[in-house]
Design an enzyme around this catalytic site. Structure first.
Site, short mmCIF file in Angstrom:
data_model
loop_
_atom_site.label_atom_id
_atom_site.label_comp_id
_atom_site.label_asym_id
_atom_site.label_seq_id
_atom_site.Cartn_x
_atom_site.Cartn_y
_atom_site.Cartn_z
N GLY A 17 -16.98 -32.42 -3.56
CA GLY A 17 -15.75 -31.69 -3.29
C GLY A 17 -14.81 -30.93 -3.20
O GLY A 17 -13.91 -30.44 -3.71
N SER A 18 -15.38 -30.71 -1.55
CA SER A 18 -14.77 -29.22 -1.34
C SER A 18 -13.00 -29.95 -0.85
O SER A 18 -12.35 -28.88 -1.21
CB SER A 18 -14.99 -28.33 -0.01
OG SER A 18 -15.99 -29.66 0.64
N HIS A 116 -9.96 -38.53 7.81
CA HIS A 116 -11.17 -39.71 8.50
C HIS A 116 -11.08 -38.14 9.71
O HIS A 116 -10.09 -37.09 10.06
CB HIS A 116 -10.86 -40.26 8.84
CG HIS A 116 -12.24 -40.41 10.09
ND1 HIS A 116 -13.20 -41.11 9.93
CD2 HIS A 116 -11.94 -40.21 11.01
CE1 HIS A 116 -13.89 -42.22 11.17
NE2 HIS A 116 -13.22 -41.16 12.05
N ASP A 148 -6.95 -49.46 5.79
CA ASP A 148 -6.51 -50.42 5.19
C ASP A 148 -7.61 -52.26 5.68
O ASP A 148 -8.93 -51.05 4.86
CB ASP A 148 -5.54 -51.49 6.39
CG ASP A 148 -5.93 -50.79 7.60
OD1 ASP A 148 -6.87 -50.88 8.29
OD2 ASP A 148 -5.19 -51.23 8.83
N GLY A 150 -9.45 -52.49 7.97
CA GLY A 150 -10.33 -52.20 9.27
C GLY A 150 -11.22 -51.14 8.60
O GLY A 150 -10.47 -50.54 7.33
#
Lengths: 200, 200
Positions: A17-18, A116, A148, A150
């Site tokens: 949870g950083s 990401h 989405d 993908g």
């Protein structure tokens, strides 16, 4: 005249949870005009739940079912229902290690964002920092994007660059990217909350 | 004691030669310890030839033959022979618009470098700035890499990041990337010349 209601976010995470903590801290210091309505995790003892409870934010574990990389049908329905009951406007993935499928995304169209650890479209999928190191790039980074159907293909909302250093190990690079994520994610959330970024 | 001979480079280009000019200017001001042995172009009236001649650097057009995207066999042999006669240590592609094939690369193994207008491995191939804009990335850049048999797949030697701005057109983004290339390419050449980057 009543103030415009704040954006209500729900945070989903599987880890310590950083990144969530960075978002919560940005909110606590007034830099991020959102309400964190709740935190959900597929991992019962995830640090993110403890981080939330420590801050007085509702936190709940929902068992993911039998699959390893996604939620089963009942779990998915429970996640959707819990987020709806909490009247969440935006779902913020912060180290959530399961792929969200069609039903979940249809329930919250253009309302799920993720961060990401690469400069997408390079290095989609798992351990992106390791992929970057093995490829030999000199610059990588992190990307906030709409989720989405993908894998890491949704519209990009923000990116930050991170240098790869000659002496980097996967861990040292991962750590440098995570630090950058903790600045980028609150900043992009702020822009969404202020309407500077439209999610469509 | 004799001084170590300087790295001799040959530059190949098809266009107006702005990247070549940046390399030649870096050399002229002493920041880049190389000899520019010659400039070759597949385009008879390419600006890069004029840029070279103006600086007193040997410049030569070699007709590419009948193909549109590569050199024909005779032309390839002529490029190889001319570069060998000039005793070139390193071949620097600067806007050279033809793909170099096996025979050429075998003649100069690990001795051909290129600059590509994206943060590879994102956006290989033509008009990478336009690909980046259309994808919607917020950060792109340029990459100096060894040329191998693939398209923009060789080992990365250096990268610089370039922001994509909300108001960017393909042309404005291309221009910003090119300016960055004109700093990155001489810097990577300098590191190669000094042995800080080994080409293997």
């Amino acid at each position: 005249m009543s103030e415009k209601p704040r954006l209500r976010i729900g945070v989903l995470g599987s880890g310590k949870g950083s990144t969530f903590a960075a978002i919560a801290d940005a909110r606590a210091t007034g830099r991020l005009p959102v309400e964190i309505s709740l935190v959900l995790s597929d991992v019962a003892d995830a640090g993110i739940l403890e981080q939330a409870r420590r801050r007085g934010i509702p936190a709940q574990h929902i068992a993911p079912g039998d699959y390893r990389t996604k939620l089963d049908e009942n779990a998915e329905a429970a996640f959707i229902e819990t987020l709806r009951v909490a009247r969440v406007d935006l779902i913020v993935l912060a180290g959530f290690m399961r792929i969200l499928k069609g039903d979940f995304l249809r329930a919250f169209t253009n309302r799920v964002i993720n961060i990401h650890p690469s400069l997408l479209p390079s290095f989609t999928g798992l351990a992106a920092w390791k992929q970057a190191l093995e490829y030999g790039v000199k610059i990588t980074g992190c990307t906030v994007h709409l989720v989405d159907q993908g894998i890491d293909t949704g519209r990009i909302l923000g990116q930050s660059a991170v240098p790869v250093l000659p002496e980097d190990s996967p861990d040292s690079l991962r750590h440098r990217i995570q630090e950058t994520e903790q600045t980028l994610y609150p900043e992009i959330l702020r822009q969404i909350a202020l309407g500077e970024i439209k999610l469509g």
